[in-house]
Motif scaffolding. Structure first.
Motif, mmCIF file in Angstrom:
data_model
loop_
_atom_site.group_PDB
_atom_site.id
_atom_site.type_symbol
_atom_site.label_atom_id
_atom_site.label_comp_id
_atom_site.label_asym_id
_atom_site.label_seq_id
_atom_site.Cartn_x
_atom_site.Cartn_y
_atom_site.Cartn_z
ATOM 1 N N UNK A 170 -11.945 -3.229 5.042
ATOM 2 C CA UNK A 170 -11.309 -3.385 3.778
ATOM 3 C C UNK A 170 -9.811 -2.631 3.981
ATOM 4 N N UNK A 171 -8.757 -3.471 3.862
ATOM 5 C CA UNK A 171 -7.686 -3.143 4.062
ATOM 6 C C UNK A 171 -6.538 -3.604 2.978
ATOM 7 N N UNK A 172 -5.471 -2.805 2.919
ATOM 8 C CA UNK A 172 -4.534 -2.846 1.605
ATOM 9 C C UNK A 172 -3.669 -3.907 1.523
ATOM 10 N N UNK A 173 -3.301 -4.504 2.850
ATOM 11 C CA UNK A 173 -2.093 -5.547 2.849
ATOM 12 C C UNK A 173 -0.986 -5.048 2.000
ATOM 13 N N UNK A 174 -0.587 -3.844 2.100
ATOM 14 C CA UNK A 174 0.600 -3.112 1.563
ATOM 15 C C UNK A 174 1.799 -3.677 2.159
ATOM 16 N N UNK A 175 1.857 -3.787 3.554
ATOM 17 C CA UNK A 175 3.100 -4.092 4.062
ATOM 18 C C UNK A 175 3.427 -5.697 3.684
ATOM 19 N N UNK A 176 2.467 -6.438 3.404
ATOM 20 C CA UNK A 176 2.816 -7.829 3.124
ATOM 21 C C UNK A 176 3.273 -7.811 1.731
ATOM 22 N N UNK A 177 2.360 -6.966 0.832
ATOM 23 C CA UNK A 177 2.844 -6.969 -0.619
ATOM 24 C C UNK A 177 4.387 -6.384 -0.891
ATOM 25 N N UNK A 178 4.800 -5.353 -0.017
ATOM 26 C CA UNK A 178 6.026 -4.737 -0.258
ATOM 27 C C UNK A 178 7.229 -6.011 0.367
#
Length: 515
Positions: free
Chosen positions: A428-436
């Motif tokens: 389970x990953x955050x995908x934070x870089x894509x979101x930013x």
């Protein structure tokens, strides 16, 4: 020169000074000594122990022991193998922010890596040497592995950088500037790539530019209210104070201050409450359209979303997102998941929604200005030429509409789009870089929509010959924009003027007065 210390947190003002104020940085000697102590402790502590990423494989291969004579090779292999991104280069200011965040994490002395890493990051930031960071590759847990590997690749003297606007081989620029690569000794590879620094760096720029955009949207909204000579009660103290939201009351207060000396805003008491209204059908609107009348209620939540995002992203920037964490004081090494980017990912998703809402408000206000049947005071498309023969600003509305529609699509959440990867190790990953990065795109789009509205507003002011009656604050904006774009009478291409206004709005903040 901005002095940085492990003991002193970064603030959004300090970050803005470094990224946009061309301020150089200097790390104090106490902090450098702390980083050295962390390295020396880990070097001794790691002997005869199994520590992830020092003498084990990485990710799902952590069960494999690495021979002592191959430990440095492991770190180089990690950096090179994960330099596998794709897509466009992340712009330099976002790369600079990412370096700053990575440096801040190392400064705190929980990374156990050689001090040369800290010193080289300081040098590159001050020299405006920016690593090539690709858009695609990070899943936001174990942090920004791929993008940070590209950063680490530069630190070992490989890969590509941008220097003085030119995309060049790192080794060439290092030779030109007499810069030496880092010394890879222990866990430099793992520490440099294992964290949330890229999503946080991009997030820092996003929150700065989102707050700036909010101010421009607020300024456009008050100018529009002036143009239609709206009543003042919808931003009054009494009306807004019965709603207990900080953002709504803050926006209403700012509207009152911005419009304090306007000669165009009306008082309901002078019209509908005067006792002298005999009309059966009122020529004057009793209440304005929502995009004019509900600005505090619309921009209030945006204000709070931006402030929340600033808090979360600054907290992340002052955090240590390595794994494992090296604790010199308690003489231990802790394994866990501080690299997981959920905080940034969720906050960027929320910010993205808020910024899209700003672009929607701007698009609706522009549509109001262009529709003579609705505003009833302006020609169609604020056309100052010959109606029919000339088309006015008809063409730019398509751009505003299409760009807003793209923002609405891009605002779908990345945070809830986890995909298992890394042989199910990262399940389970955050995908934070894509979101930013998607939030960055939404912000860029919103500035384009806002620029079109600003052009329409000053065109409307000219048609009504109302510039002398504007408030001091809106008159200043009017004058500044009129220096950038001419009054449009004859039909002409608009794309260069749009770009010029976008550039102006993006690189300048509007002054919101305070009581």
């Amino acid at each position: 020169m901005i002095d940085l210390s492990a003991e002193k947190d970064l603030t959004i003002e300090v970050v803005e000074g470094i990224l946009f104020g061309n301020q150089e940085i200097k790390i104090d000697s106490k902090t450098k000594q702390k980083v050295k102590q962390s390295y020396e402790f880990l070097k001794g502590f790691a002997e005869n122990k199994v520590i992830y990423g020092i003498n084990t494989g990485l990710g799902p291969m952590a069960q494999y022991r690495i021979d002592d004579d191959k430990l440095v090779d492991l770190q180089y292999n990690l950096i090179r193998s994960h330099s596998a991104g794709a897509g466009q280069k992340i712009p330099d200011v976002y790369a600079k922010a990412s370096m700053l965040v990575r440096m801040r994490a190392i400064m705190q002395g929980f990374s156990g890596i050689h001090p040369s890493c800290l010193e080289l990051l300081e040098t590159l930031i001050n020299a405006d040497v920016y690593p090539f960071l690709p858009e695609h590759g990070g899943v936001g847990a174990s942090g920004d592995l791929v993008q940070l590997a590209h950063l680490a690749l530069v630190l070992i003297g490989e890969g590509h950088v941008t220097y003085k606007g030119e995309f060049r081989l790192t080794k060439e620029v290092f030779k030109e500037l007499n810069i030496k690569p880092i010394e890879v000794k222990l866990r430099e590879g793992l520490s440099l790539i294992n964290g949330t620094s890229v999503m946080t760096g991009v997030g820092l720029v996003n929150v700065i530019k989102a707050k700036q955009l909010l101010n421009w949207s607020l300024m456009a909204s008050v100018m529009l209210n002036e143009i239609v000579m709206s009543f003042d009660d919808h931003f009054s103290v009494i009306l807004n104070s019965v709603k207990k939201h900080e953002g709504q009351n803050k926006i209403a207060e700012s509207m009152r201050l911005l419009l304090k000396d306007s000669e165009l805003i009306a008082r309901r008491e002078d019209h509908f409450f005067s006792g002298n209204v005999d009309e059966r059908i009122f020529k004057r609107k009793v209440q304005e359209y929502y995009s004019l009348r509900c600005v505090p209620q619309i921009l209030g939540p945006v204000y709070e979303a931006v402030e929340s995002a600033i808090k979360v992203v600054v907290n992340e920037a002052n955090s240590v997102s390595d794994n494992p964490i090296v604790d010199v004081e308690n003489e231990n090494v802790y394994h866990g998941g501080n690299f997981h980017g959920d905080y940034v990912s969720l906050e960027m998703d929320k910010l993205k929604l808020a910024v899209t809402r700003v672009s929607m408000l701007s698009e609706r206000q522009t549509a109001f200005l262009f529709n003579s049947k609705i505003n009833e005071i302006l020609p169609p498309f604020v056309n100052l030429g010959v109606l029919g023969l000339n088309l006015g600003m008809q063409g730019v509305q398509f751009t505003a509409t299409s760009t807003t529609a793209e923002n609405q699509t891009l605002s779908n959440s990345m945070y809830v789009h986890s995909i298992t990867t890394n042989n199910d190790n990262q399940d389970i990953v955050s995908m934070g870089t894509n979101s930013a990065l998607l939030t960055k795109k939404v912000i860029d789009n919103a500035y384009q929509v806002q620029a079109i509205e600003m052009m329409a507003l000053i065109q409307a002011v000219d048609y009504l010959d109302a510039s002398s009656k504007l408030s001091t604050s809106t008159k200043k904006v009017y004058d500044e924009l009129r220096n950038i774009v001419p009054k449009f009478v004859e039909d002409t291409p608009f794309y260069e003027e749009i770009a010029n206004v976008v550039d102006y709005l993006f690189n300048n903040n509007v002054e919101i007065p305070k009581e």
